[in-house]
Design a protein around this motif. Structure first.
Motif, short mmCIF file in Angstrom:
data_model
loop_
_atom_site.label_atom_id
_atom_site.label_comp_id
_atom_site.label_asym_id
_atom_site.label_seq_id
_atom_site.Cartn_x
_atom_site.Cartn_y
_atom_site.Cartn_z
N THR A 125 21.68 39.38 45.22
CA THR A 125 22.06 38.14 45.88
C THR A 125 20.92 37.45 46.60
OG1 THR A 125 24.28 39.03 46.18
CG2 THR A 125 23.68 37.15 47.53
N ASP A 126 20.19 38.17 47.43
CA ASP A 126 19.20 37.52 48.27
C ASP A 126 18.25 38.56 48.84
OD1 ASP A 126 17.83 35.62 49.71
OD2 ASP A 126 19.55 34.94 50.85
N GLN A 166 24.20 35.95 54.33
CA GLN A 166 24.41 36.78 53.15
C GLN A 166 25.88 36.75 52.73
OE1 GLN A 166 21.53 38.06 51.82
NE2 GLN A 166 20.74 36.87 53.50
N SER A 192 16.08 39.03 52.42
CA SER A 192 15.84 38.46 53.74
C SER A 192 14.99 39.41 54.55
CB SER A 192 17.16 38.24 54.48
OG SER A 192 17.93 37.27 53.81
#
Length: 66
Positions: free
Chosen positions: A8-9, A27, A11
């Motif tokens: 997803t991401d 998130q 960070s």
């Protein structure tokens, strides 16, 4: 049937001074499902002192360390 794995991401947070709590509120986890897992990677670094990660919460639920 196995589903797809989705990343997803990514960070990170590097404060100017030590902090005891970090929050990443952007998130998105999607809809809860009994056949899904949320995998969270956590690391820490402490200059001249050791860093201890005592707990992680994902979506308001305490995470289990594996």
């Amino acid at each position: 049937m196995a589903g797809a794995i989705t990343f997803t991401d990514e960070s990170s947070q590097e404060p100017g001074s030590p902090a005891s709590t970090f929050t990443f509120s952007t998130q998105a986890f999607g809809t809860a499902s009994a056949d899904r897992y949320i995998i969270v990677g956590v690391t820490g670094r402490g200059g001249s002192s050791s860093t201890t990660i005592s707990s992680v919460t994902a979506g308001g639920v305490a995470a289990t360390s594996l």
